[in-house]
Write an enzyme that holds these catalytic residues in place. Structure first.
Site: not given
Length: 445
Positions: A102, A241
């Site tokens: 992530s 992200d």
């Protein structure tokens, strides 16, 4: 959860080359998952990854393990986490696997599973996989081994899905948008979605090289985006992200618009359109300004523990459709099954176009309270600071002073020996002083 050896709240994550993110562990994980998932019928698994260099190594290891258990893997290449959840559903695969850490730096990586319906694997399946990990690897008969294939149109399928969440009667014509893809998995998706809907797009953070993911770009560092929005005189900026499940926005004046503000805009628009079912779910860290702004609109608000997993659980418990973390995880259950940065961003753009309002003006109905966060490191063996009487006394005193115009939150970090002290209120100088007063009490334990 306490009896888990490997699975955390968000799959398995760590530093590449250190257990458990090693080729031999991930191969065995693939085999163990394959053994468990094969019991459920379908023998197809979808595997996606972000742009980390270690993704090549880990997807090869997963492929070998799954094949040994008799399951076939279909690879998407670099693909946002929510895209893998979507493709798992549409291909009716037994599971989807995402190789990503992530928003973390490139030297971390992780493995996350999705079930056949695009949600997190049930706890009993994760526990069964952990049980298989304790056994020796055995290979199915040669004729039963799994195969590997590539889904060549994965990006195009997901681009069309994202566009389908934007109202047909609206267009982004005339809007100038800067999009920052964090040198991550959305680099070939988000700019195309926005262009095909009519926007003029300036793309940054779209040159992944395997090691620059999230490096001074993306939802966790919007400084480059803010500068570019101002330089280009753009209408707004969108920052995703590394794996595309978070979104943070920037208005035309360069102000950051976080997950709380994004949820406020989407919830208010849902109310205006008569499409809001129930209320909205935030977390313990959601700004008090969000709670008050939603209350003024008559929208119920509930707080979950920090973590998109807990937001989702609270949504399911209440039967509501919209939840978010201030970090930019926005979950819209009427559109998709998991946090999706592109889809959330599109709903804000739809509100701008439909109301002929700037992002700055859409945020104006919500007054953000100053929120001060202080992290205090503690020694694990020195007792629990949260149970300390002196800490409790100082906290109670601050809470009494703030009354119903502020909040105090003390919580332990899930990953480090830190106590997070958060104080929120109307006066920034006051809440800063209060936060440091409580932090000093924690340090003294």
């Amino acid at each position: 959860m306490s009896n888990r050896k490997y699975f955390g709240t968000d799959g398995i994550r760590g530093r590449v080359g250190n257990a458990p993110i090693t080729p031999d562990f991930v191969l065995k994980l693939g085999w163990a998952a394959g053994k468990v998932l094969a019991r459920h019928g379908s023998r197809k698994i979808i595997i996606g990854k972000d742009t980390r260099i270690s993704g090549y190594m880990l997807e090869s290891a997963l492929e070998a393990g799954l094949a040994a258990a008799g399951l076939s893997a279909s690879f998407t290449g670099p693909m946002p986490t929510p895209a893998v959840a979507y493709l798992t559903r549409t291909f009716r695969a037994e599971a989807g696997i995402v190789i990503s850490a992530s928003h973390n730096p490139f030297y971390d990586n992780g493995i996350k599973f999705f079930s056949i319906d695009g949600t997190k694997l049930p706890d009993d399946v994760e526990e069964a996989i952990e049980a298989e990990m304790e056994k020796e690897i055995t290979c199915v008969d040669s004729a039963e081994l799994g195969k590997a294939s590539r889904i060549v149109d994965a990006a195009g399928r997901y681009i069309e899905f994202c566009k389908g969440t934007f109202p047909n009667e609206l267009s982004l014509n005339g809007l100038k948008v800067v999009v920052d893809c964090a040198n991550g998995a959305t680099y070939h998706i988000a700019p195309n979605v926005l262009r095909e809907l009519g926007a003029t797009v300036i793309a940054i953070g779209c040159e992944p090289n395997g090691v620059n993911i999230n490096e001074e770009v993306g939802a966790t560092d919007v400084r480059a985006l803010q500068a570019r929005v101002l330089a280009e005189k753009a209408d707004l900026g969108i920052a995703l992200d590394g794996d595309g499940d978070r979104v943070i926005m920037v208005d035309h004046e360069g102000n950051k618009v976080d997950g709380d503000q994004i949820m406020y805009i989407i919830a208010r628009e849902g109310l205006r359109q008569g499409q809001l079912r129930g209320g909205a779910v935030g977390t313990l860290m959601s700004n008090m300004g969000l709670e008050l702004a939603l209350k003024q609109l008559g929208i119920p608000f509930a707080r979950a523990k920090v973590g998109d997993r807990y937001v989702l659980e609270k949504l399911q418990e209440k039967g509501w459709r919209i939840g978010a973390e201030n970090s930019g995880h926005v979950i819209l259950l009427d559109k998709t099954t998991t946090g999706d940065g592109i889809v959330a961003g599109l709903q804000v753009l739809a509100a701008m176009v439909r109301n002929h309002m700037s992002l700055h003006d859409l945020c104006s109905g919500m007054k953000m309270f100053p929120q001060i966060l202080v992290n205090v490191r503690y020694t694990a063996g020195s007792g629990d600071p949260l149970e300390n009487e002196a800490v409790k006394a100082v906290t109670a005193d601050v809470e009494a002073t703030l009354g119903n115009r502020g909040r105090v939150l003390l919580r332990k970090s899930g990953t480090e020996p830190l106590i997070r002290v958060m104080v929120e209120g109307e006066d920034e100088a006051q809440v800063t002083a209060f936060a440091h007063r409580i932090a000093d009490a924690v340090k003294a334990v």
